[in-house]
Motif scaffolding. Structure first.
Motif, PDB file in Angstrom:
ATOM      1  N   VAL A 203       0.709  -1.224   0.072  1.00 37.17           N
ATOM      2  CA  VAL A 203      -0.008   0.107  -0.105  1.00 37.17           C
ATOM      3  C   VAL A 203       0.820   1.069   0.049  1.00 37.17           C
ATOM      4  O   VAL A 203       0.713   2.285  -0.768  1.00 37.17           O
ATOM      5  CB  VAL A 203      -0.971   0.139   1.295  1.00 37.17           C
ATOM      6  CG1 VAL A 203      -1.644   1.144   1.374  1.00 37.17           C
ATOM      7  CG2 VAL A 203      -1.888  -1.173   1.039  1.00 37.17           C
ATOM      8  N   VAL A 204       1.945   1.313   0.822  1.00 38.76           N
ATOM      9  CA  VAL A 204       2.849   2.461   1.089  1.00 38.76           C
ATOM     10  C   VAL A 204       3.685   2.680  -0.656  1.00 38.76           C
ATOM     11  O   VAL A 204       3.713   3.534  -1.058  1.00 38.76           O
ATOM     12  CB  VAL A 204       3.924   1.952   1.983  1.00 38.76           C
ATOM     13  CG1 VAL A 204       5.107   3.130   1.910  1.00 38.76           C
ATOM     14  CG2 VAL A 204       3.171   2.306   3.500  1.00 38.76           C
ATOM     15  N   GLN A 205       3.816   1.596  -0.984  1.00 36.03           N
ATOM     16  CA  GLN A 205       4.589   1.786  -2.277  1.00 36.03           C
ATOM     17  C   GLN A 205       3.761   2.156  -3.486  1.00 36.03           C
ATOM     18  O   GLN A 205       3.832   2.887  -4.442  1.00 36.03           O
ATOM     19  CB  GLN A 205       5.078   0.387  -2.821  1.00 36.03           C
ATOM     20  CG  GLN A 205       6.052   0.584  -4.102  1.00 36.03           C
ATOM     21  CD  GLN A 205       6.539  -0.793  -4.783  1.00 36.03           C
ATOM     22  OE1 GLN A 205       6.353  -1.849  -4.389  1.00 36.03           O
ATOM     23  NE2 GLN A 205       7.625  -0.543  -5.216  1.00 36.03           N
ATOM     24  N   ALA A 206       2.164   1.742  -3.334  1.00 34.13           N
ATOM     25  CA  ALA A 206       1.168   2.383  -4.265  1.00 34.13           C
ATOM     26  C   ALA A 206       1.161   3.892  -4.219  1.00 34.13           C
ATOM     27  O   ALA A 206       0.972   4.550  -4.965  1.00 34.13           O
ATOM     28  CB  ALA A 206       0.011   1.482  -4.245  1.00 34.13           C
TER      29      ALA A 206
ATOM     30  N   ALA B 211       2.392   9.378  -5.948  1.00 29.28           N
ATOM     31  CA  ALA B 211       2.740  10.766  -5.514  1.00 29.28           C
ATOM     32  C   ALA B 211       3.894  11.148  -6.560  1.00 29.28           C
ATOM     33  O   ALA B 211       4.209  12.100  -7.266  1.00 29.28           O
ATOM     34  CB  ALA B 211       3.494  10.671  -3.949  1.00 29.28           C
ATOM     35  N   LEU B 212       4.767   9.914  -6.857  1.00 25.47           N
ATOM     36  CA  LEU B 212       6.085  10.184  -7.892  1.00 25.47           C
ATOM     37  C   LEU B 212       5.314  10.609  -9.461  1.00 25.47           C
ATOM     38  O   LEU B 212       5.932  11.566  -9.937  1.00 25.47           O
ATOM     39  CB  LEU B 212       6.762   8.816  -8.250  1.00 25.47           C
ATOM     40  CG  LEU B 212       8.153   9.054  -8.920  1.00 25.47           C
ATOM     41  CD1 LEU B 212       9.128   9.997  -8.256  1.00 25.47           C
ATOM     42  CD2 LEU B 212       8.396   7.731  -8.965  1.00 25.47           C
TER      43      LEU B 212
ATOM     44  N   ALA C  81      11.920  16.553  -4.651  1.00 29.59           N
ATOM     45  CA  ALA C  81      10.694  15.637  -4.342  1.00 29.59           C
ATOM     46  C   ALA C  81      10.839  14.390  -5.239  1.00 29.59           C
ATOM     47  O   ALA C  81      10.639  13.424  -4.639  1.00 29.59           O
ATOM     48  CB  ALA C  81       9.327  16.302  -4.333  1.00 29.59           C
ATOM     49  N   THR C  82      10.923  14.609  -6.593  1.00 35.94           N
ATOM     50  CA  THR C  82      10.961  13.401  -7.636  1.00 35.94           C
ATOM     51  C   THR C  82      12.254  12.678  -7.094  1.00 35.94           C
ATOM     52  O   THR C  82      11.964  11.289  -7.230  1.00 35.94           O
ATOM     53  CB  THR C  82      11.218  14.060  -8.934  1.00 35.94           C
ATOM     54  OG1 THR C  82      10.293  14.956  -9.457  1.00 35.94           O
ATOM     55  CG2 THR C  82      11.384  12.858  -9.922  1.00 35.94           C
TER      56      THR C  82
ATOM     57  N   VAL D  93      13.773   7.495  -5.029  1.00 33.85           N
ATOM     58  CA  VAL D  93      14.765   6.670  -4.162  1.00 33.85           C
ATOM     59  C   VAL D  93      13.913   5.694  -3.241  1.00 33.85           C
ATOM     60  O   VAL D  93      14.105   4.647  -3.131  1.00 33.85           O
ATOM     61  CB  VAL D  93      15.727   7.400  -3.213  1.00 33.85           C
ATOM     62  CG1 VAL D  93      16.493   6.652  -2.096  1.00 33.85           C
ATOM     63  CG2 VAL D  93      16.740   7.968  -4.559  1.00 33.85           C
ATOM     64  N   LEU D  94      12.936   6.417  -2.657  1.00 34.28           N
ATOM     65  CA  LEU D  94      12.030   5.526  -1.834  1.00 34.28           C
ATOM     66  C   LEU D  94      11.265   4.585  -2.261  1.00 34.28           C
ATOM     67  O   LEU D  94      11.049   3.295  -1.935  1.00 34.28           O
ATOM     68  CB  LEU D  94      10.717   6.661  -1.241  1.00 34.28           C
ATOM     69  CG  LEU D  94       9.770   6.028  -0.185  1.00 34.28           C
ATOM     70  CD1 LEU D  94      10.787   5.449   1.033  1.00 34.28           C
ATOM     71  CD2 LEU D  94       8.892   7.103   0.335  1.00 34.28           C
TER      72      LEU D  94
END
Length: 119
Positions: free
Chosen positions: A8-11, A16-17, A53-54, A59-60
């Motif tokens: 879910v966090v990756q989605a 956001a990316l 931010a990008t 990286v995240l």
């Protein structure tokens, strides 16, 4: 549970990316490159924020992808295969084996010579 949370966090990070990338001003001279030099995000501060931010979101995203791959390989267990619907091959139908019976003699029983025990 942890795997689901990370997915879910990756989605969310991926959404956001994509949003941050689409908000950035195009620097190329593509279809709309020279039409509007004073766009919505033309200030250098906004451009630096979006660029940073990008990079941070990228990286995240990569770190989460590696963590999910490592977690999936650790949690991988032997697959439980449900064979209840499997096609079972039909065995060749053979006649059941019958016990060997002695052949009847061609001489009728009454006509057979009597055997006498040796004395």
């Amino acid at each position: 549970m942890l795997f689901t949370i990370l997915i879910v966090v990756q989605a969310l990070v991926a959404a956001a990316l994509v949003t941050v990338i689409l908000m950035q001003q195009s620097e190329g001279s593509g279809i709309t490159g020279g039409l509007n030099p004073g766009g919505l995000m033309s200030a250098s501060g906004a451009a630096n924020f979006l660029t940073r931010a990008t990079g941070a979101l990228a990286v995240l995203f990569v770190v989460l992808s590696i963590a999910l791959a490592a977690l999936a390989s650790v949690q991988n267990t032997a697959p439980q295969i449900d064979t209840s619907l499997a096609h079972k091959p039909v065995a060749q139908q053979t006649a059941p084996a019958q016990p060997a019976q002695p052949k009847p003699s061609s001489v009728p029983l009454a006509d057979q010579p009597a055997t006498t025990p040796h004395q």
